[in-house]
Each structure stands twice: as structure tokens, then as C-alpha cells.
Write a protein that holds these residues in place. Structure first.
Motif, PDB file in Angstrom:
ATOM      1  N   LYS A 122     -29.348  71.152-127.993  1.00  0.00           N
ATOM      2  CA  LYS A 122     -28.312  71.409-127.358  1.00  0.00           C
ATOM      3  C   LYS A 122     -28.001  73.199-127.697  1.00  0.00           C
ATOM      4  O   LYS A 122     -27.793  73.695-126.015  1.00  0.00           O
ATOM      5  N   LYS A 123     -28.525  74.040-128.724  1.00  0.00           N
ATOM      6  CA  LYS A 123     -28.240  75.552-128.606  1.00  0.00           C
ATOM      7  C   LYS A 123     -28.633  75.765-127.154  1.00  0.00           C
ATOM      8  O   LYS A 123     -28.800  76.698-126.510  1.00  0.00           O
ATOM      9  N   LYS A 124     -30.232  75.434-127.562  1.00  0.00           N
ATOM     10  CA  LYS A 124     -31.613  76.123-126.442  1.00  0.00           C
ATOM     11  C   LYS A 124     -31.310  75.711-124.713  1.00  0.00           C
ATOM     12  O   LYS A 124     -31.147  76.493-124.467  1.00  0.00           O
ATOM     13  N   TYR A 125     -30.987  74.319-124.501  1.00  0.00           N
ATOM     14  CA  TYR A 125     -30.660  73.994-122.943  1.00  0.00           C
ATOM     15  C   TYR A 125     -29.764  73.805-122.266  1.00  0.00           C
ATOM     16  O   TYR A 125     -29.263  73.494-121.079  1.00  0.00           O
ATOM     17  N   GLN A 126     -27.922  73.477-123.937  1.00  0.00           N
ATOM     18  CA  GLN A 126     -27.412  73.168-123.088  1.00  0.00           C
ATOM     19  C   GLN A 126     -27.317  72.418-122.309  1.00  0.00           C
ATOM     20  O   GLN A 126     -26.536  72.779-120.807  1.00  0.00           O
ATOM     21  N   PHE A 174     -32.992  74.984-118.594  1.00  0.00           N
ATOM     22  CA  PHE A 174     -35.234  75.249-118.208  1.00  0.00           C
ATOM     23  C   PHE A 174     -35.613  74.892-117.299  1.00  0.00           C
ATOM     24  O   PHE A 174     -34.490  74.274-116.672  1.00  0.00           O
ATOM     25  N   PRO A 175     -36.441  74.649-117.358  1.00  0.00           N
ATOM     26  CA  PRO A 175     -37.068  74.113-115.682  1.00  0.00           C
ATOM     27  C   PRO A 175     -37.576  73.434-115.290  1.00  0.00           C
ATOM     28  O   PRO A 175     -37.029  72.236-116.040  1.00  0.00           O
ATOM     29  N   GLY A 176     -37.233  73.248-114.092  1.00  0.00           N
ATOM     30  CA  GLY A 176     -36.889  72.328-112.626  1.00  0.00           C
ATOM     31  C   GLY A 176     -35.359  71.189-113.367  1.00  0.00           C
ATOM     32  O   GLY A 176     -35.604  69.749-112.865  1.00  0.00           O
ATOM     33  N   SER A 177     -34.634  71.577-114.241  1.00  0.00           N
ATOM     34  CA  SER A 177     -33.448  71.456-114.495  1.00  0.00           C
ATOM     35  C   SER A 177     -33.062  70.953-112.483  1.00  0.00           C
ATOM     36  O   SER A 177     -32.869  71.491-111.418  1.00  0.00           O
ATOM     37  N   PRO A 178     -31.827  69.839-112.350  1.00  0.00           N
ATOM     38  CA  PRO A 178     -31.895  68.746-113.203  1.00  0.00           C
ATOM     39  C   PRO A 178     -33.281  67.533-113.216  1.00  0.00           C
ATOM     40  O   PRO A 178     -34.103  67.899-112.314  1.00  0.00           O
ATOM     41  N   TRP A 237     -32.747  68.549-134.618  1.00  0.00           N
ATOM     42  CA  TRP A 237     -33.033  68.558-133.805  1.00  0.00           C
ATOM     43  C   TRP A 237     -32.701  68.157-132.656  1.00  0.00           C
ATOM     44  O   TRP A 237     -32.323  69.685-131.578  1.00  0.00           O
ATOM     45  N   LYS A 238     -30.826  67.680-132.446  1.00  0.00           N
ATOM     46  CA  LYS A 238     -29.923  67.661-131.369  1.00  0.00           C
ATOM     47  C   LYS A 238     -29.520  68.787-131.539  1.00  0.00           C
ATOM     48  O   LYS A 238     -28.970  69.378-130.899  1.00  0.00           O
TER      49      LYS A 238
END
Length: 106
Positions: A53-57, A82-86, A48-49
Motif C-alpha cells: 500500500k505504501k509503495k503502490y498507493q 506502478f508502471p502500466g497502471s491500471p 506485505w499489505k
């Protein structure tokens, strides 16, 4: 801010993308709930981690820590791809014998 050692190590591992360090902070039979999914056991938690990490960095920046109903709750800023970051999330940890036995991310 003083974080319990297992949670401090979790945050450092998150920010470094160091999946192998998770075995030092999670119990072998730990459970994680994140994004409406449940991950049981250290191998599933590591997968999962690595995937998130790969997807969202992403990075985690602790903002506050406290206790609620027997759990340690870390309020943290999560920033990444990701949308809405942070976003500000709560990481609710249950600890036993110095290890994370459960983590719920809201």
C-alpha cells in the motif's frame, strides 16, 4: 456485485489501507502468493499489505466474481503508482469457515 463477506472486507481494507481489518478476513495461518513471493501467517500478510500500500498507493475495483476449481475468483482493476497502471488482475481466494485461507494474485 455480491462478494462473500471475507472478500468484501478484504477489498474494503485494501482501498482504505486498513491493515488491521485483515485479521477479520484472513485465517491466522493463511497464505498469500503475489509477485512471485509467498507470505505465510497473518503477521506476514499484514506486513506485505502495509508495504504494498505504501509503495503502490493502489485501489481495487471489483469487475466480476465467479467460481473456479473450488475457489472464488475476483477479477478486479488495480490502479496505483506502478508502471502500466491500471491493470486487470485475478484474485483467487480459498475460503474456509468464512475466512480467507489462501489468496493468489495473478
Amino acid at each position: 456485485m455480491h462478494l462473500p463477506p471475507a472478500i468484501d472486507l478484504y477489498v474494503k481494507a485494501e482501498n482504505a489501507g486498513d491493515v488491521e481489518s485483515l485479521s477479520q478476513c484472513f485465517a491466522p495461518d493463511a497464505v498469500v502468493r503475489d509477485e512471485a513471493r509467498t507470505y505465510e501467517g497473518l503477521a506476514a500478510i499484514k506486513r506485505w499489505k502495509a508495504e504494498t500500500k505504501k509503495k503502490y498507493q493502489h485501489t481495487v475495483e471489483p469487475l466480476a466474481v465467479g467460481q473456479r476449481i473450488g475457489k472464488t475468483v475476483l477479477k478486479a482493476k488495480l490502479a496505483g503508482n506502478f508502471p502500466g497502471s491500471p491493470v486487470t488482475l485475478e484474485f483467487s481466494f480459498a475460503l474456509e469457515d468464512g475466512k480467507i485461507v489462501s489468496l493468489e494474485i495473478h
